[in-house]
Design a protein around this motif. Structure first.
Motif, mmCIF file in Angstrom:
data_model
loop_
_atom_site.group_PDB
_atom_site.id
_atom_site.type_symbol
_atom_site.label_atom_id
_atom_site.label_comp_id
_atom_site.label_asym_id
_atom_site.label_seq_id
_atom_site.Cartn_x
_atom_site.Cartn_y
_atom_site.Cartn_z
ATOM 1 N N GLN A 23 0.830 -1.199 0.000
ATOM 2 C CA GLN A 23 0.000 0.000 0.000
ATOM 3 C C GLN A 23 0.866 1.252 0.000
ATOM 4 O O GLN A 23 2.033 1.224 0.372
ATOM 5 C CB GLN A 23 -0.909 0.031 1.239
ATOM 6 C CG GLN A 23 -1.905 -1.078 1.278
ATOM 7 C CD GLN A 23 -2.814 -1.023 2.498
ATOM 8 O OE1 GLN A 23 -3.828 -1.656 2.482
ATOM 9 N NE2 GLN A 23 -2.463 -0.306 3.554
ATOM 10 N N ARG A 24 0.267 2.361 -0.342
ATOM 11 C CA ARG A 24 0.949 3.652 -0.395
ATOM 12 C C ARG A 24 1.411 4.113 0.992
ATOM 13 O O ARG A 24 2.329 4.905 1.094
ATOM 14 C CB ARG A 24 0.031 4.707 -0.995
ATOM 15 C CG ARG A 24 -0.452 4.274 -2.369
ATOM 16 C CD ARG A 24 -0.208 5.231 -3.489
ATOM 17 N NE ARG A 24 1.132 5.715 -3.655
ATOM 18 C CZ ARG A 24 2.020 5.234 -4.536
ATOM 19 N NH1 ARG A 24 1.712 4.208 -5.281
ATOM 20 N NH2 ARG A 24 3.198 5.783 -4.667
ATOM 21 N N ASP A 25 0.784 3.606 2.051
ATOM 22 C CA ASP A 25 1.135 4.036 3.411
ATOM 23 C C ASP A 25 2.196 3.158 4.065
ATOM 24 O O ASP A 25 2.441 3.264 5.266
ATOM 25 C CB ASP A 25 -0.106 4.086 4.295
ATOM 26 C CG ASP A 25 -0.791 2.744 4.465
ATOM 27 O OD1 ASP A 25 -0.317 1.727 3.906
ATOM 28 O OD2 ASP A 25 -1.830 2.709 5.150
ATOM 29 N N GLY A 26 2.851 2.282 3.287
ATOM 30 C CA GLY A 26 3.909 1.448 3.835
ATOM 31 C C GLY A 26 3.426 0.169 4.490
ATOM 32 O O GLY A 26 4.230 -0.597 5.018
ATOM 33 N N LEU A 27 2.148 -0.061 4.452
ATOM 34 C CA LEU A 27 1.580 -1.286 5.016
ATOM 35 C C LEU A 27 1.209 -2.226 3.877
ATOM 36 O O LEU A 27 1.244 -1.848 2.714
ATOM 37 C CB LEU A 27 0.353 -0.953 5.867
ATOM 38 C CG LEU A 27 0.592 0.027 7.019
ATOM 39 C CD1 LEU A 27 -0.721 0.362 7.715
ATOM 40 C CD2 LEU A 27 1.606 -0.515 8.000
ATOM 41 N N VAL A 28 0.864 -3.462 4.211
ATOM 42 C CA VAL A 28 0.350 -4.384 3.203
ATOM 43 C C VAL A 28 -1.172 -4.366 3.283
ATOM 44 O O VAL A 28 -1.743 -4.042 4.320
ATOM 45 C CB VAL A 28 0.886 -5.830 3.378
ATOM 46 C CG1 VAL A 28 2.352 -5.912 3.031
ATOM 47 C CG2 VAL A 28 0.636 -6.374 4.751
ATOM 48 N N GLY A 29 -1.802 -4.700 2.181
ATOM 49 C CA GLY A 29 -3.254 -4.697 2.160
ATOM 50 C C GLY A 29 -3.804 -5.889 1.405
ATOM 51 O O GLY A 29 -3.104 -6.518 0.607
ATOM 52 N N LEU A 30 -5.048 -6.181 1.673
ATOM 53 C CA LEU A 30 -5.756 -7.256 0.986
ATOM 54 C C LEU A 30 -6.201 -6.762 -0.381
ATOM 55 O O LEU A 30 -6.845 -5.724 -0.490
ATOM 56 C CB LEU A 30 -6.984 -7.686 1.790
ATOM 57 C CG LEU A 30 -6.718 -8.265 3.173
ATOM 58 C CD1 LEU A 30 -8.017 -8.381 3.953
ATOM 59 C CD2 LEU A 30 -6.036 -9.623 3.054
ATOM 60 N N VAL A 31 -5.857 -7.495 -1.415
ATOM 61 C CA VAL A 31 -6.257 -7.131 -2.765
ATOM 62 C C VAL A 31 -7.753 -7.389 -2.937
ATOM 63 O O VAL A 31 -8.437 -6.673 -3.648
ATOM 64 C CB VAL A 31 -5.418 -7.898 -3.811
ATOM 65 C CG1 VAL A 31 -5.922 -7.656 -5.218
ATOM 66 C CG2 VAL A 31 -3.947 -7.500 -3.696
#
Length: 128
Positions: free
Chosen positions: A54-62
């Motif tokens: 993610q843009r905020d440096g975290l991972v996200g669920l697609v």
């Protein structure tokens, strides 16, 4: 191929975390250890298209329909990343939100082609 990527991700993580590792008293060492242990599972989930950077440096669920174990993986990774980011931002006297955006840009720039990354509008796209 997975072994090479795992080694590469571990080396990148260690490079990004080196200031934190050098000052382990300021960050929960368990967070860093957990992140290193989680690398092979993150690689598999990214390669399967289940998660992305993610843009905020975290991972996200697609996809919101991800299995429970992948949702737990994302939650655990993000909790550890936030712990590390908070410590690094404080050590560098940086605003946490700005620091996280810089980390997000770096992680997206360094992500492997074909994996999902978050676009500026919040949608997901495979990196070219």
């Amino acid at each position: 191929m997975i072994i090479r990527e795992t080694v590469l991700l571990t080396v990148c993580a260690l490079f990004l975390l080196s200031p934190v590792i050098a000052t382990a008293g300021t960050v929960d060492g368990m967070a860093i250890s957990s992140m290193k242990d989680r690398v092979p599972t993150l690689v598999k989930a990214k390669d399967a298209g289940q998660i992305g950077e993610q843009r905020d440096g975290l991972v996200g669920l697609v996809s919101d329909s991800a299995p429970a174990d992948i949702k737990a993986l994302v939650a655990d990774e993000n909790a550890n990343r936030k712990t590390v980011y908070e410590a690094r931002a404080a050590e560098q006297s940086k605003d946490l939100e700005v620091f996280m955006r810089v980390m997000g840009d770096s992680r997206i720039d360094n992500e492997k082609a074909g994996r999902f990354v978050q676009k500026f509008d919040g949608s997901w796209a495979k990196k070219n």
